[in-house]
Design a protein around this motif. Structure first.
Motif, PDB file in Angstrom:
ATOM      1  N   LEU A  34      -8.398   2.313   4.591  1.00  0.00           N
ATOM      2  CA  LEU A  34      -7.518   1.143   4.545  1.00  0.00           C
ATOM      3  C   LEU A  34      -8.204  -0.042   3.873  1.00  0.00           C
ATOM      4  O   LEU A  34      -7.558  -0.989   3.464  1.00  0.00           O
ATOM      5  N   GLY A  35      -9.521   0.046   3.773  1.00  0.00           N
ATOM      6  CA  GLY A  35     -10.252  -1.060   3.158  1.00  0.00           C
ATOM      7  C   GLY A  35     -10.375  -0.894   1.654  1.00  0.00           C
ATOM      8  O   GLY A  35      -9.979  -1.761   0.883  1.00  0.00           O
ATOM      9  N   LYS A 110       0.496  -6.127   2.372  1.00  0.00           N
ATOM     10  CA  LYS A 110       1.443  -7.001   1.698  1.00  0.00           C
ATOM     11  C   LYS A 110       2.136  -6.307   0.543  1.00  0.00           C
ATOM     12  O   LYS A 110       3.314  -6.477   0.328  1.00  0.00           O
ATOM     13  N   TYR A 111       1.398  -5.519  -0.190  1.00  0.00           N
ATOM     14  CA  TYR A 111       1.953  -5.022  -1.454  1.00  0.00           C
ATOM     15  C   TYR A 111       2.191  -3.527  -1.517  1.00  0.00           C
ATOM     16  O   TYR A 111       2.769  -3.047  -2.472  1.00  0.00           O
ATOM     17  N   SER A 112       1.728  -2.762  -0.504  1.00  0.00           N
ATOM     18  CA  SER A 112       1.907  -1.325  -0.704  1.00  0.00           C
ATOM     19  C   SER A 112       2.982  -0.733   0.195  1.00  0.00           C
ATOM     20  O   SER A 112       3.178   0.463   0.195  1.00  0.00           O
ATOM     21  N   ASP A 113       3.684  -1.617   0.989  1.00  0.00           N
ATOM     22  CA  ASP A 113       4.822  -1.127   1.740  1.00  0.00           C
ATOM     23  C   ASP A 113       4.446   0.018   2.677  1.00  0.00           C
ATOM     24  O   ASP A 113       5.095   1.046   2.705  1.00  0.00           O
ATOM     25  N   ARG A 114       3.386  -0.166   3.384  1.00  0.00           N
ATOM     26  CA  ARG A 114       2.897   0.892   4.271  1.00  0.00           C
ATOM     27  C   ARG A 114       3.038   0.444   5.715  1.00  0.00           C
ATOM     28  O   ARG A 114       2.183  -0.247   6.253  1.00  0.00           O
ATOM     29  N   ARG A 151      12.401 -11.487  -2.946  1.00  0.00           N
ATOM     30  CA  ARG A 151      11.540 -11.064  -4.041  1.00  0.00           C
ATOM     31  C   ARG A 151      10.566  -9.990  -3.576  1.00  0.00           C
ATOM     32  O   ARG A 151      10.311  -9.017  -4.256  1.00  0.00           O
ATOM     33  N   ARG A 152      10.027 -10.191  -2.388  1.00  0.00           N
ATOM     34  CA  ARG A 152       8.988  -9.266  -1.929  1.00  0.00           C
ATOM     35  C   ARG A 152       9.562  -8.109  -1.105  1.00  0.00           C
ATOM     36  O   ARG A 152       8.866  -7.119  -0.891  1.00  0.00           O
TER      37      ARG A 152
END
Ligand SMILES: [Zn+2]
Length: 258
Positions: A34-35, A110-114, A151-152
């Motif tokens: 995850l890092g 934030k950005y990978s929708d996980r 947007r996100r």
């Protein structure tokens, strides 16, 4: 004898199903750290290198701000900041120091929708935020402004709050607090500018006031930097009649110069 062999057959079928499900989810989401994103053996974990670098926040901490103390000064002791500038919230707690590893975990959320990542982060937050969780009646995220959400598509704080609600059984209030003013990103702003940027940005809609009135609320965000955002959100909740607000974030910027 017959029944025990039946039982073990049944268990081995269950195990094979679980294994197959695991394989399916491995295809969709290969187990990565995850890092740093390196392939690891298991889901929801960190590689050895990232584990060794991630700094969990442990007691002793300031009883109000939750900032780590270098030595144990005793229960209920406050840091200089909490005394000089008492925050509107009752207590803030965070799971880890916001360093490189924490930053990339937050970025991944934030950005990978996980949303599986939110469950792992919530587990760490639940451990760090025991005091705050124990005192709360309900849980809610720091909201995004409607336009930014469009947007996100996705509010990472809401994912964390939802995962924590599942874990703790606290009632989830996703719509009790609104961000009514679109604010600039806080990144790159100094302490004063951050406070000005989010002042009066939050409100509790009239129809939701009954959800917060008299309640102890746990407000969830991903990162605590100067606290400007959660302080502004806390003020809106108190104004709407909340009894107390506790804050729980995944990471916190280490005290000292930004
Ligand atoms: Zn790693």
């Amino acid at each position: 004898m017959a029944s025990s062999s039946f039982k073990s057959t049944r268990m081995s079928i269950a195990a094979s199903i679980r294994q197959a499900m695991g394989t399916i989810s491995d295809i969709v989401y290969p187990p990565v750290c995850l890092g740093c994103g390196e392939i690891t053996g298991t889901h929801g974990g960190l590689c050895g290198d990232c584990w060794s670098r991630l700094k969990a926040i442990e007691k002793p901490v300031c009883d109000v701000l939750g900032t780590p103390f270098p030595y144990d000064a005793g229960e209920g002791v406050l840091c200089a900041d909490a005394i000089a500038d008492p925050p509107p919230f009752a207590k803030a707690r965070s799971a880890v120091i916001y360093d490189d590893v924490a930053r990339s975990i937050v970025h991944r959320l934030k950005y990978s929708d996980r949303s599986d990542l939110a469950a792992v982060m919530a587990r760490w937050m639940a451990r760090a935020g025991g005091d705050a969780i124990g005192a709360a009646d309900a849980i809610l995220p720091v909201p995004l402004h409607r336009r930014r959400l469009l947007r996100r598509r996705y509010n990472q704080s809401a994912e964390l709050a939802r995962a924590l609600s599942r874990r703790t059984g606290l009632t989830y209030l996703p719509a009790a607090l609104l961000r009514t003013r679109a604010t600039r990103q806080q990144v790159g702003l100094g302490t004063k500018a951050r406070a000005g940027n989010v002042r009066g940005a939050f409100t509790v809609p009239e129809a939701r006031r009954s959800q917060v009135a008299g309640q102890s609320l746990l407000l969830v965000d991903d990162v605590y930097t100067t606290g400007a955002t959660v302080k502004s959100a806390t003020r809106a909740l108190l104004q709407a009649g909340a009894g107390a607000v506790y804050v729980l974030t995944f990471a916190r910027v280490a005290p000292g110069p930004l």
